[in-house]
Scaffold this active site. Structure first.
Site, short mmCIF file in Angstrom:
data_model
loop_
_atom_site.label_atom_id
_atom_site.label_comp_id
_atom_site.label_asym_id
_atom_site.label_seq_id
_atom_site.Cartn_x
_atom_site.Cartn_y
_atom_site.Cartn_z
N LYS A 22 0.83 -1.21 0.00
CA LYS A 22 0.00 0.00 0.00
C LYS A 22 0.86 1.26 0.00
CE LYS A 22 -2.37 2.40 3.78
NZ LYS A 22 -1.36 3.38 3.92
N ASN A 23 1.82 1.31 0.91
CA ASN A 23 2.57 2.57 1.08
C ASN A 23 3.47 2.89 -0.11
OD1 ASN A 23 1.27 2.98 3.44
ND2 ASN A 23 3.01 2.51 4.77
N ARG A 93 -4.23 10.04 3.65
CA ARG A 93 -3.05 10.82 4.00
C ARG A 93 -2.14 11.00 2.76
NH1 ARG A 93 -0.22 14.10 7.42
NH2 ARG A 93 1.91 13.44 7.67
N CYS A 117 -5.72 8.29 8.67
CA CYS A 117 -6.05 7.79 10.00
C CYS A 117 -5.64 8.78 11.07
CB CYS A 117 -5.31 6.48 10.26
SG CYS A 117 -5.93 5.08 9.32
N ARG A 122 0.28 14.40 12.73
CA ARG A 122 0.54 14.22 11.30
C ARG A 122 0.80 15.53 10.55
NH1 ARG A 122 -2.18 8.79 9.15
NH2 ARG A 122 -0.03 8.56 8.56
N PRO A 123 1.79 16.31 10.98
CA PRO A 123 2.12 17.55 10.28
C PRO A 123 2.79 17.27 8.94
CG PRO A 123 3.74 17.12 11.99
CD PRO A 123 2.71 16.02 12.09
N ILE A 124 2.89 18.31 8.08
CA ILE A 124 3.63 18.13 6.81
C ILE A 124 4.71 19.21 6.69
CG2 ILE A 124 1.84 16.90 5.51
CD1 ILE A 124 1.24 19.63 4.13
N ASP A 125 5.16 19.73 7.85
CA ASP A 125 6.15 20.82 7.81
C ASP A 125 7.44 20.42 7.09
OD1 ASP A 125 6.20 19.13 10.19
OD2 ASP A 125 7.97 20.30 10.78
N ASP A 305 3.82 0.55 12.26
CA ASP A 305 2.62 -0.02 11.65
C ASP A 305 2.34 -1.45 12.09
OD1 ASP A 305 2.25 2.36 10.39
OD2 ASP A 305 2.76 1.66 8.37
N ILE A 327 6.85 6.99 17.33
CA ILE A 327 6.60 7.71 16.06
C ILE A 327 5.30 8.51 16.10
CG2 ILE A 327 6.45 7.48 13.53
CD1 ILE A 327 9.10 6.33 14.45
N ARG A 397 -8.99 -0.10 3.80
CA ARG A 397 -8.09 0.88 3.19
C ARG A 397 -6.74 0.26 2.84
NH1 ARG A 397 -7.62 6.34 6.35
NH2 ARG A 397 -6.06 6.42 4.75
C1 UD1 Z 1 4.30 6.68 6.51
C2 UD1 Z 1 3.36 5.53 6.35
C3 UD1 Z 1 2.74 5.14 7.68
C4 UD1 Z 1 3.81 4.89 8.73
C5 UD1 Z 1 4.81 6.05 8.79
C6 UD1 Z 1 5.98 5.74 9.70
C7 UD1 Z 1 2.55 5.99 4.10
C8 UD1 Z 1 1.42 6.40 3.23
N1 UD1 Z 1 2.31 5.94 5.41
O1 UD1 Z 1 3.53 7.76 6.97
O2 UD1 Z 1 1.98 3.95 7.48
O3 UD1 Z 1 3.21 4.75 10.00
O4 UD1 Z 1 5.32 6.33 7.47
O5 UD1 Z 1 6.63 4.60 9.28
O6 UD1 Z 1 3.63 5.66 3.63
N2 UD1 Z 1 6.53 14.32 10.80
C9 UD1 Z 1 6.73 15.64 11.05
N3 UD1 Z 1 6.69 16.52 10.01
C10 UD1 Z 1 6.46 16.11 8.74
C11 UD1 Z 1 6.26 14.74 8.49
C12 UD1 Z 1 6.29 13.86 9.54
O7 UD1 Z 1 6.95 16.04 12.19
O8 UD1 Z 1 6.43 16.96 7.84
C13 UD1 Z 1 6.56 13.36 11.92
C14 UD1 Z 1 5.19 12.72 12.15
O9 UD1 Z 1 4.37 13.51 12.97
C15 UD1 Z 1 5.57 11.40 12.81
C16 UD1 Z 1 6.89 11.05 12.13
O10 UD1 Z 1 7.39 12.27 11.57
O11 UD1 Z 1 5.81 11.60 14.17
C17 UD1 Z 1 6.77 9.99 11.06
O12 UD1 Z 1 6.08 10.49 9.97
P1 UD1 Z 1 6.34 10.04 8.46
O13 UD1 Z 1 7.51 9.12 8.37
O14 UD1 Z 1 6.30 11.25 7.63
O15 UD1 Z 1 5.02 9.20 8.20
P2 UD1 Z 1 4.13 9.23 6.91
O16 UD1 Z 1 4.98 9.34 5.71
O17 UD1 Z 1 2.99 10.15 7.06
#
Ligand code: UD1
Length: 416
Positions: A22-23, A93, A117, A122-125, A305, A327, A397
């Site tokens: 999926k990912n 997401r 979920c 879940r920020p995107i900074d 996960d 995480i 999903r």
């Molecule tokens: C991906 C996976 C998800 C998995 C996660 C960690 C997908 C679609 N989803 O999610 O299943 O649980 O990796 O292995 O591939 N963070 C920030 N700022 C950001 C982005 C992330 O602070 O801009 C933090 C998040 O809050 C979290 C950590 O980084 O604490 C991990 O996030 P990230 O590795 O980005 O997870 P996803 O890519 O969303």
């Protein structure tokens, strides 16, 4: 909303074949927009997250042909780069990958913030930090985000956390930037080299994917390619844990065992008996499971996960097991549902303590997110009596044909 009704404690045996990841698929599909020619992706799982991406592609006037055998052909030569509204973006997401792909190709993106979920803030900074470093201006409001650039220029980008999504999204934008981008402290999850291979097959120049330094030399044009999604390590891990919890004998095949090494090592510590083959793991229930401790970490550490699924197995192990979730902030909601089934659990901040062995009893519970739902399926299969899992849509999903796969090994499962 669907419900899963499971009559537990049945004899489970046979084989489960693992689907495409999926990912990985959720990044490969938006990334097809970077190319103007046909892109063919095989082993795409038939899950609702892929349905949601298909809707976004159709909204953008891309042509997508999803075949029954898991092959997906995408043609985005003449798409319209329209805003992606809340209804479409909030379904998953991974809709955030349209940011990197559209920014790379058109230097302009307008979309609602992604959904997914509720497992944490879940920020995107970090994604935005990367886009800004490449020259994009970020504007918008609490609901929508606008990215604009006259042109994208390669840059050195250090990720404060090795985020999977930020690493992939920056890669997508940087393949069409001018010059060289270096992502430092990049995520190393196995999906990342698979996505880089796909972009390289289109003509991108990416080196180092799978290590913590990724170098991307921008190119002007990406061409047609064919690519295969790698096996889903989280789906594989889910069924292996299920086998360890309650199967007479289960072969989980079409997997890459080294991608779940941390899980296999933990299972060995718990006294689970397994035969690890080249592309499969054979596993069976152990009557003398030992308690263990897990800490979730970035790859190759123990995957967050799989933590919620391990929690169900831990209820069967002798002594106190613990989970330290580093995480996501909100990833223990499954444990409150398991309390209703008779599990002995204490949660203290980011740590959970599970004491076993406990005989679980079927009852009515709620899937609160995708992996919580999968963990509860394992608990329900272990339990005596009938368990009704509400909000089963979360599970659909990310798990292709879960009902058929479980029925084939003898489970009494119904989706209503
Ligand atoms: C991906 C996976 C998800 C998995 C996660 C960690 C997908 C679609 N989803 O999610 O299943 O649980 O990796 O292995 O591939 N963070 C920030 N700022 C950001 C982005 C992330 O602070 O801009 C933090 C998040 O809050 C979290 C950590 O980084 O604490 C991990 O996030 P990230 O590795 O980005 O997870 P996803 O890519 O969303």
């Amino acid at each position: 909303m669907h419900k899963l009704i499971i009559n537990g404690n049945k004899e489970l045996k046979g084989e489960i074949s693992i689907s495409g990841a999926k990912n990985c698929a959720v990044a490969l599909i938006p990334a097809a927009l970077l190319c103007d020619e046909d892109v063919t992706i095989s082993n795409v799982p038939n899950i609702s997250d892929v349905d949601a991406l298909e809707e976004i592609l159709i909204h953008l006037d891309a042509k997508i042909d999803r075949k029954n055998n898991g092959e997906v052909v995408i043609h985005s030569g003449s798409i319209n780069n329209k805003p992606i509204d809340e209804e479409l973006a909030k379904k998953l997401r991974a809709s955030y990958y349209f940011m990197g792909a559209l920014l790379g190709k058109y230097k302009h993106v307008e979309m609602s913030f992604p959904g997914g979920c509720s497992i944490g803030k879940r920020p995107i900074d970090l994604h935005l930090k990367g886009f800004k470093a490449l020259g994009a201006k970020v504007s918008g409001d609490d609901e929508n985000i606008i990215l604009d650039a006259d042109e994208l220029t390669g840059a050195d980008i250090y990720l404060d956390f090795a985020s999977v999504g930020a690493t992939i999204n920056i890669m997508l934008a940087a393949v069409r930037a001018k010059g060289t981008t270096i992502i430092k402290n990049a995520a190393k999850e196995p999906e990342i080299p698979n996505i880089a291979e796909y972009l390289n097959a289109m003509g991108a120049k990416i080196k180092g994917a799978g290590t913590d330094i990724i170098t991307i030399e921008g190119v002007d044009y990406l061409k047609s390619c064919t690519h295969t999604v790698l096996p889903d390590r989280i789906e594989a891990g889910t069924y292996i844990i299920l086998g360890a919890a309650c199967a007479k004998n289960l072969v989980v095949k079409n997997i890459v065992p080294k991608h779940i090494d941390s899980l296999l090592e933990k299972l060995k510590e718990m006294n689970v008996k397994m035969k690890i083959g080249k592309n499969s793991v054979t596993v069976k229930q152990s009557k003398r499971l030992k308690a263990t401790e897990i800490i979730t970490l970035v790859y190759p550490g123990f995957p967050t996960d799989l933590q919620q699924i391990m929690a169900s197995l831990m209820t069967q192990a002798k002594g106190e097991s613990s989970i330290d979730e580093t995480i996501w902030e909100n990833r223990f909601l499954n444990l409150y549902e398991m309390l209703k089934m008779g599990a002995k659990i204490e949660v203290n901040g980011s740590k959970a303590y599970i004491t076993g062995p406990t005989k679980l009893k079927g009852t009515e519970i709620n899937a609160t997110d995708l992996r919580a739902g999968a963990g509860l399926v394992v608990a329900a299969l272990l339990a005596e009596g009938t368990t009704t899992i509400n909000n089963a849509d979360y599970i659909l999903r990310g798990y292709e044909n879960i009902v058929d796969k479980l029925r084939k090994i003898g489970a009494d499962v119904e989706l209503v």
